[in-house]
Design an enzyme around this catalytic site. Structure first.
Site, PDB file in Angstrom:
ATOM      1  N   HIS A  15       0.837  -1.210   0.000  1.00 40.06           N
ATOM      2  CA  HIS A  15       0.000   0.000   0.000  1.00 40.06           C
ATOM      3  C   HIS A  15       0.863   1.247   0.000  1.00 40.06           C
ATOM      4  O   HIS A  15       2.065   1.213   0.279  1.00 40.06           O
ATOM      5  CB  HIS A  15      -0.935   0.005   1.221  1.00 40.06           C
ATOM      6  CG  HIS A  15      -0.235  -0.047   2.538  1.00 40.06           C
ATOM      7  ND1 HIS A  15       0.358   1.066   3.109  1.00 40.06           N
ATOM      8  CD2 HIS A  15      -0.042  -1.077   3.416  1.00 40.06           C
ATOM      9  CE1 HIS A  15       0.886   0.726   4.287  1.00 40.06           C
ATOM     10  NE2 HIS A  15       0.667  -0.566   4.495  1.00 40.06           N
ATOM     11  N   CYS A  31       4.140  -4.598   6.495  1.00 40.94           N
ATOM     12  CA  CYS A  31       3.653  -4.316   5.146  1.00 40.94           C
ATOM     13  C   CYS A  31       4.733  -3.635   4.300  1.00 40.94           C
ATOM     14  O   CYS A  31       5.789  -3.239   4.794  1.00 40.94           O
ATOM     15  CB  CYS A  31       2.418  -3.432   5.206  1.00 40.94           C
ATOM     16  SG  CYS A  31       0.947  -4.278   5.837  1.00 40.94           S
TER      17      CYS A  31
END
Length: 306
Positions: free
Chosen positions: A255, A271
């Site tokens: 992301h 992440c």
């Protein structure tokens, strides 16, 4: 005159007798002496050996085609793999750091039992969707009618599936994440298309090593994600207890962020962060099911951009 004729006949008789004896002696000697033979033709595996050969390839009449191991019936109450951590007992992906592109995806057409080995124990079902998103998982191995796929909601684990109940499709893309240089590279058909600098997991919450895949797309839950959709991977945190309580049960994701100040640093909860433009390009170009592999570094680094 008669004596001369008799003498001549007598001489011719002795000469003929001598020739006969010589021939007989030669036959006897040839029979006793070892004969020089031409070398035998070599044995050939794909056809019978030449008749002059003294060695013949053995014929194995007991061999038969390898049969497909049968699938044991799934017991009642077998769980279905969903977004929560997958059941234990599945075998490890022994080639988890292999960066060879995985070029085939598998999608279940019904709930199909997933086994720990060809003909082994059924441990869970793979469903056609997870959280309403179509499941496409990369195929990593084929063996006597069975296929091994990357297991969703697990790290570095495989599931073996028997024939039937699924379809396959080609996969052209691959994402490779390098932890040391903080780089993500998008490959298509084995060729590097683009490379970006990224932020990765902080100490204690490092981005998990190994092969996984893009599980699906989800909208950003908060403004800090930069207003661009998120790609959830099949991987989960290596230590789920280390992540904040608000992220318990979440998957590793790809992301963007509201700013790019921390690119190249280890600051996330596992992440992979990149720029909003890079995230949008991946969303537009790279489909779910694409394989992802996280390694420390590639031997030949591609060029990097932000």
């Amino acid at each position: 005159m008669l004596f001369d004729r008799f003498k001549s006949r007598w001489a011719l008789g002795w000469l003929a007798a001598a020739v006969c004896v010589s021939v007989l002696l030669a036959i006897v000697l040839l029979d006793r002496l070892p004969m020089k033979r031409e070398p035998a033709a070599p044995a050939v595996h794909l056809a019978p050996p030449d008749s002059a050969s003294t060695e013949r390839a053995p014929i194995d009449s007991t061999r038969s085609p390898e049969s497909v191991p049968s699938a044991a019936p799934a017991p009642d109450g077998l769980p279905v793999v969903d977004y929560d951590p997958a059941p234990a007992g599945f075998p490890p992906d022994r080639d988890t750091l292999d960066t060879t592109p995985l070029t085939e995806g598998l999608s279940p057409t019904r709930n199909i039992p997933a086994y720990d080995a060809p003909g082994g124990r059924p441990l869970a079902y793979l469903a056609p969707t997870i959280n309403g998103v179509e499941l496409i998982t990369p195929v990593v191995e084929r063996r006597v009618g069975w296929v091994a796929v990357l297991l969703p909601s697990a790290n570095r684990r495989l599931a073996w599936l028997p024939p039937g109940g699924w379809t396959t499709m080609p996969l052209r893309d691959q994402l490779v994440v390098e932890r040391r240089p903080h780089r993500l590279t998008w490959f298509r058909d084995g060729r590097a298309m683009h490379s970006w600098e990224v932020s990765l997991g902080m100490p204690g919450q490092a981005t998990p090593l190994g092969r996984t895949f893009i599980l699906g797309r989800t909208p950003p839950p908060e403004a800090v994600y930069g207003g661009v959709d998120i790609y959830a991977f099949g991987a989960v945190p290596d230590d789920p207890s280390a992540v904040p309580a608000s992220l318990r049960g979440a998957h590793i994701g790809l992301h963007s962020w509201h700013n790019d100040d921390t690119l190249g640093e280890d600051v996330t909860n596992g992440c992979i962060r990149l720029t909003r433009s890079a995230q949008q390009q991946i969303l537009d170009e790279v489909p779910p099911g694409t394989s992802v592999v996280v390694v420390d570094a590639l031997p030949t680094p591609p060029a990097t951009s932000r």
